[in-house]
Design an enzyme around this catalytic site. Structure first.
Site, PDB file in Angstrom:
ATOM      1  N   LYS A 194       5.857   6.915  36.809  1.00 50.60           N
ATOM      2  CA  LYS A 194       6.454   5.659  36.346  1.00 50.60           C
ATOM      3  C   LYS A 194       6.738   4.775  37.562  1.00 50.60           C
ATOM      4  CE  LYS A 194       9.835   4.704  32.734  1.00 50.60           C
ATOM      5  NZ  LYS A 194      11.092   5.192  32.152  1.00 50.60           N
TER       6      LYS A 194
HETATM    7  C1  E4P Z   1      12.047   3.375  29.353  1.00 41.09           C
HETATM    8  O1  E4P Z   1      11.176   4.088  29.763  1.00 41.09           O
HETATM    9  C2  E4P Z   1      13.453   3.457  29.741  1.00 41.09           C
HETATM   10  O2  E4P Z   1      13.712   4.792  30.107  1.00 41.09           O
HETATM   11  C3  E4P Z   1      14.415   3.162  28.605  1.00 41.09           C
HETATM   12  O3  E4P Z   1      13.737   2.961  27.384  1.00 41.09           O
HETATM   13  C4  E4P Z   1      15.451   2.160  28.902  1.00 41.09           C
HETATM   14  O4  E4P Z   1      16.301   2.041  27.799  1.00 41.09           O
HETATM   15  P1  E4P Z   1      17.729   1.343  27.868  1.00 41.09           P
HETATM   16  O5  E4P Z   1      17.512  -0.128  27.999  1.00 41.09           O
HETATM   17  O6  E4P Z   1      18.392   1.703  26.582  1.00 41.09           O
HETATM   18  O7  E4P Z   1      18.423   1.913  29.077  1.00 41.09           O
END
Ligand code: E4P
Length: 217
Positions: free
Chosen positions: A87
């Site tokens: 990522k």
């Molecule tokens: C995506 O890969 C992130 O880990 C996640 O969806 C972020 O979510 P949040 O905005 O609820 O922290």
């Protein structure tokens, strides 16, 4: 459509996996910290533990923000298991890293995407997944789902292969709406996945069936 769970909590990952509907996992540094997993060694071990439970794609995020650092970390993460997806944040060096990792056959998830322009860049770099954060867009009173729609339309017109991973999902309804808007993948907490089960008519109907069965026996 693929279902990913957005957590670093192993119990929840196992519970979702046991349902037989889980295609993968996404994590981020905040989710790791929430589980009390700190320090590089522990974080790497935890990714391995997740990959041992889930055979599908497991997104593991780099911490570096420079090209060289991201490439080094990406190599280490990719060595943990074949189903690791690296990522990478949507920044200039991130795009450069995604292009190089794609050339080297390493799967990537371009994270922190909030506009169609960013999604085009991620696709051009060859990202396996692009992660628009729809909940965080809604948080500032913009329309997260509209972005999913727009990216889906652009990717279809241009023939981009990058999969749209609707992220930052905080409700069961957002899963349904993301599916409708053209997301290839949703990543969400276990509670949102389990929320899809709920309908009062299902509960009333089941209660009635069981009561009628009892009467006849
Ligand atoms: C995506 O890969 C992130 O880990 C996640 O969806 C972020 O979510 P949040 O905005 O609820 O922290």
């Amino acid at each position: 459509m693929k279902f990913f769970i957005d957590t670093a909590n192993l119990d929840q990952i196992k519970e979702a996996h046991d349902l037989g509907i889980l295609d993968g996992v996404t994590t981020n540094p905040s989710l790791m910290a929430k589980e009390g997993i700190t320090g590089k060694g522990n974080i790497m071990k935890h990714y391995k533990a997740i990959c041992d439970v889930v055979p599908g794609d497991v997104s593991a995020e780099v911490i570096s923000t420079d090209y060289k650092g991201m490439m080094k970390e990406a190599g280490e993460l990719a060595d943990i298991a074949p189903n690791i997806v690296v990522k990478i944040p949507m920044i200039k060096d991130g795009i450069k890293a995604i292009s190089s990792l794609t050339e080297n056959g390493i799967a990537t998830n371009c994270t922190l995407v909030f506009s169609a322009g960013q999604a085009i860049l991620a696709a051009k770099a060859g990202a396996t997944y692009v992660s628009p954060f729809i909940g965080r867009i809604d948080d500032i009173n913009w329309d997260g789902l509209q972005l999913i729609n727009q990216i889906a339309e652009i990717y279809a017109i241009q023939g981009f292969d990058t999969e749209i991973l609707a992220a930052s999902i905080r409700s069961s309804l957002a899963i349904v709406e993301s599916a409708e808007a053209g997301a290839d993948v949703v990543t969400c907490p276990l509670s949102s996945i389990l929320g899809l089960l709920k309908h009062p008519l299902t509960d009333i109907g089941l209660e009635q069936f069981l009561a009628d069965h009892k009467k006849g026996n």
